[in-house]
Design a protein around this motif. Structure first.
Motif, PDB file in Angstrom:
ATOM      1  N   GLY A   1      18.669  58.009  36.891  1.00 38.55           N
ATOM      2  CA  GLY A   1      18.784  58.360  35.627  1.00 38.55           C
ATOM      3  C   GLY A   1      18.549  58.118  34.117  1.00 38.55           C
ATOM      4  O   GLY A   1      17.354  56.994  34.767  1.00 38.55           O
ATOM      5  N   GLY A   2      19.085  57.789  33.311  1.00 43.18           N
ATOM      6  CA  GLY A   2      18.441  56.729  32.294  1.00 43.18           C
ATOM      7  C   GLY A   2      19.161  55.865  31.509  1.00 43.18           C
ATOM      8  O   GLY A   2      19.268  55.124  32.941  1.00 43.18           O
ATOM      9  N   VAL A   3      19.141  55.318  30.744  1.00 42.61           N
ATOM     10  CA  VAL A   3      20.143  54.165  30.105  1.00 42.61           C
ATOM     11  C   VAL A   3      21.525  53.931  30.394  1.00 42.61           C
ATOM     12  O   VAL A   3      22.084  54.845  29.856  1.00 42.61           O
ATOM     13  N   TYR A   4      22.165  52.904  31.075  1.00 44.62           N
ATOM     14  CA  TYR A   4      23.441  53.240  31.009  1.00 44.62           C
ATOM     15  C   TYR A   4      23.867  52.044  29.802  1.00 44.62           C
ATOM     16  O   TYR A   4      23.420  51.016  29.755  1.00 44.62           O
ATOM     17  N   HIS A   5      25.052  52.366  29.221  1.00 45.83           N
ATOM     18  CA  HIS A   5      25.648  51.266  28.905  1.00 45.83           C
ATOM     19  C   HIS A   5      26.462  50.007  29.124  1.00 45.83           C
ATOM     20  O   HIS A   5      27.166  50.020  30.188  1.00 45.83           O
ATOM     21  N   GLY A   6      26.008  48.734  29.079  1.00 42.09           N
ATOM     22  CA  GLY A   6      26.477  47.945  29.816  1.00 42.09           C
ATOM     23  C   GLY A   6      26.044  46.852  31.628  1.00 42.09           C
ATOM     24  O   GLY A   6      27.115  46.563  32.157  1.00 42.09           O
ATOM     25  N   THR A   7      24.481  47.579  31.185  1.00 44.17           N
ATOM     26  CA  THR A   7      24.400  47.430  33.312  1.00 44.17           C
ATOM     27  C   THR A   7      24.219  45.861  32.285  1.00 44.17           C
ATOM     28  O   THR A   7      24.354  45.056  33.410  1.00 44.17           O
ATOM     29  N   GLY A   8      23.138  45.434  31.812  1.00 44.36           N
ATOM     30  CA  GLY A   8      22.494  43.753  31.295  1.00 44.36           C
ATOM     31  C   GLY A   8      24.074  42.696  32.088  1.00 44.36           C
ATOM     32  O   GLY A   8      24.317  41.903  32.454  1.00 44.36           O
ATOM     33  N   CYS A   9      24.744  43.227  31.032  1.00 42.19           N
ATOM     34  CA  CYS A   9      26.302  42.577  31.626  1.00 42.19           C
ATOM     35  C   CYS A   9      26.887  42.340  31.971  1.00 42.19           C
ATOM     36  O   CYS A   9      27.384  41.123  33.483  1.00 42.19           O
ATOM     37  N   THR A  10      26.758  43.546  33.114  1.00 39.88           N
ATOM     38  CA  THR A  10      27.499  43.887  34.148  1.00 39.88           C
ATOM     39  C   THR A  10      26.843  42.098  35.610  1.00 39.88           C
ATOM     40  O   THR A  10      27.365  42.667  36.444  1.00 39.88           O
ATOM     41  N   LEU A  11      25.081  43.039  35.450  1.00 37.25           N
ATOM     42  CA  LEU A  11      24.563  42.511  36.110  1.00 37.25           C
ATOM     43  C   LEU A  11      24.707  40.842  35.879  1.00 37.25           C
ATOM     44  O   LEU A  11      24.992  39.879  36.966  1.00 37.25           O
ATOM     45  N   ALA A  12      24.824  40.522  34.766  1.00 34.06           N
ATOM     46  CA  ALA A  12      25.043  38.924  34.772  1.00 34.06           C
ATOM     47  C   ALA A  12      26.536  38.214  35.283  1.00 34.06           C
ATOM     48  O   ALA A  12      26.191  37.009  35.761  1.00 34.06           O
ATOM     49  N   ALA A  13      27.135  39.472  35.571  1.00 31.62           N
ATOM     50  CA  ALA A  13      28.876  38.518  35.211  1.00 31.62           C
ATOM     51  C   ALA A  13      29.540  38.451  36.600  1.00 31.62           C
ATOM     52  O   ALA A  13      29.596  38.070  37.286  1.00 31.62           O
ATOM     53  N   ALA A  14      28.244  39.932  37.414  1.00 33.55           N
ATOM     54  CA  ALA A  14      28.541  39.622  38.803  1.00 33.55           C
ATOM     55  C   ALA A  14      27.477  38.278  40.038  1.00 33.55           C
ATOM     56  O   ALA A  14      27.651  37.790  40.709  1.00 33.55           O
ATOM     57  N   ILE A  15      25.748  38.354  38.896  1.00 29.72           N
ATOM     58  CA  ILE A  15      25.592  36.859  39.416  1.00 29.72           C
ATOM     59  C   ILE A  15      26.833  35.924  39.151  1.00 29.72           C
ATOM     60  O   ILE A  15      26.401  35.619  40.425  1.00 29.72           O
ATOM     61  N   THR A  16      27.463  35.557  37.826  1.00 29.31           N
ATOM     62  CA  THR A  16      28.314  34.585  37.637  1.00 29.31           C
ATOM     63  C   THR A  16      28.821  34.639  39.359  1.00 29.31           C
ATOM     64  O   THR A  16      29.417  33.881  39.736  1.00 29.31           O
ATOM     65  N   ALA A  17      29.798  35.253  39.280  1.00 25.10           N
ATOM     66  CA  ALA A  17      30.498  35.617  41.015  1.00 25.10           C
ATOM     67  C   ALA A  17      29.820  35.304  41.743  1.00 25.10           C
ATOM     68  O   ALA A  17      30.801  34.767  42.055  1.00 25.10           O
ATOM     69  N   GLY A  18      29.387  35.678  41.935  1.00 23.66           N
ATOM     70  CA  GLY A  18      28.632  34.832  43.489  1.00 23.66           C
ATOM     71  C   GLY A  18      28.207  33.810  43.315  1.00 23.66           C
ATOM     72  O   GLY A  18      29.020  33.389  44.715  1.00 23.66           O
ATOM     73  N   ARG A  19      27.805  33.289  42.347  1.00 25.68           N
ATOM     74  CA  ARG A  19      27.520  31.716  42.157  1.00 25.68           C
ATOM     75  C   ARG A  19      29.270  30.946  42.044  1.00 25.68           C
ATOM     76  O   ARG A  19      29.163  29.708  42.497  1.00 25.68           O
ATOM     77  N   ALA A  20      30.225  31.176  41.480  1.00 23.39           N
ATOM     78  CA  ALA A  20      31.416  31.216  41.752  1.00 23.39           C
ATOM     79  C   ALA A  20      32.181  30.874  42.829  1.00 23.39           C
ATOM     80  O   ALA A  20      32.946  29.759  43.300  1.00 23.39           O
ATOM     81  N   CYS A  21      31.674  31.695  43.462  1.00 27.30           N
ATOM     82  CA  CYS A  21      32.043  32.032  45.622  1.00 27.30           C
ATOM     83  C   CYS A  21      31.077  31.526  46.360  1.00 27.30           C
ATOM     84  O   CYS A  21      31.765  31.424  47.107  1.00 27.30           O
ATOM     85  N   GLY A  22      29.743  30.350  45.717  1.00 27.38           N
ATOM     86  CA  GLY A  22      29.382  29.633  46.535  1.00 27.38           C
ATOM     87  C   GLY A  22      28.167  30.512  47.062  1.00 27.38           C
ATOM     88  O   GLY A  22      27.269  29.406  48.042  1.00 27.38           O
ATOM     89  N   LEU A  23      28.228  31.680  46.419  1.00 26.37           N
ATOM     90  CA  LEU A  23      26.445  32.335  47.021  1.00 26.37           C
ATOM     91  C   LEU A  23      25.373  31.552  46.334  1.00 26.37           C
ATOM     92  O   LEU A  23      25.520  31.252  45.464  1.00 26.37           O
ATOM     93  N   SER A  24      24.102  30.808  46.678  1.00 25.47           N
ATOM     94  CA  SER A  24      23.156  30.739  46.484  1.00 25.47           C
ATOM     95  C   SER A  24      22.534  31.636  45.306  1.00 25.47           C
ATOM     96  O   SER A  24      22.867  32.617  45.326  1.00 25.47           O
TER      97      SER A  24
END
Length: 252
Positions: A192-215
């Protein structure tokens, strides 16, 4: 997680909380600003008192182990100073910065002073910054994404994840620039097109991965897959952009 409150529930601190919880983390949400906002645009934003945030951060740090920090809209330059003061005592904690300066609808979320402090002091402390195309051009002082990213790296950034969700084409390409000879690319089908909050979601998900020990690279891969799945199940909340469904079950 330091971010603003989006009353529509599409972006900001709610996106951070939902994404981190879905990926197995317990978020510690600290509000940086209150906004008048819907799924169409941001109309007003008022920063939270920096001294209150200072007290909140010190209280949390004295009680709870912190494994990663994510920032979104930061309100003003004084809040950056407060965060950096805390992080001086925790040099090992990964900091992921989503450099939110404008809403997708065009509303401003950062003034010139805040942008200057982010570039000169916050970005050099960050493990990764995650600008979208418009933010990258502004922050990197160049319309060419690669040149803009290189400008930010030269100015002290460790790595720049240039996100492609606001672009066009059949695929979204997220590109990680660091001091390696070549950038790394991740491609996912555009839905589809543009979604509200995808940038926030991506950065937060990266942070969660790092907090859980992922590279960092593994965290980006997991985060991109998570956002793609959330977009596939996006919710029609209001009259503007659809909101990713961050509450869908996630198999880790």
């Amino acid at each position: 997680m330091l971010s603003g409150l989006d009353p529509s529930g599409g972006a900001g601190i709610q996106a951070d909380i939902q994404a981190c919880t879905s990926l197995g983390c317990h978020p510690l949400p600290v509000l940086t600003c209150l906004t008048v906002q819907d799924t169409v645009n941001v109309y007003e934003a008022d920063a939270i008192d920096a001294d209150l945030i200072h007290r909140q951060l010190n209280c949390l740090a004295g009680d709870t182990p912190i494994h990663a920090v994510k920032t979104g809209a930061l309100g003003n330059a004084a809040i950056v100073d407060v965060l950096l003061e805390l992080l001086q005592d925790y040099p090992e904690i990964p900091l992921i910065v989503d450099p939110v300066i404008k809403a997708a609808g065009g509303g401003d979320l950062a003034d010139g002073e805040l942008i200057s402090v982010m570039k000169s002091r916050l970005f050099p402390r960050a493990e990764m910054i995650t600008p979208n195309g418009d933010e990258l051009a502004i922050l990197g002082d160049n319309a060419d994404p690669e040149r803009a990213a290189r400008n930010l790296l030269d100015a002290g950034c460790s790595s720049v994840l240039a996100t492609g969700g606001h672009g066009t084409g059949l695929h979204i390409t997220n590109t990680l620039y660091n001091h390696a000879p070549e950038p790394m690319h991740w491609n996912v089908e555009r839905v589809g097109g543009v979604y509200h909050g995808t940038g926030c979601t991506l950065a937060a998900a990266i942070t969660a991965g790092r907090a859980c020990g992922l590279s960092p690279r593994a965290a980006v891969s997991q985060a991109q897959n998570y956002v793609h799945r959330a977009v596939l199940h996006a919710l029609e909340v209001g009259k503007g952009q659809p909101v990713p469904d961050r509450g869908i079950p996630w198999e880790r």
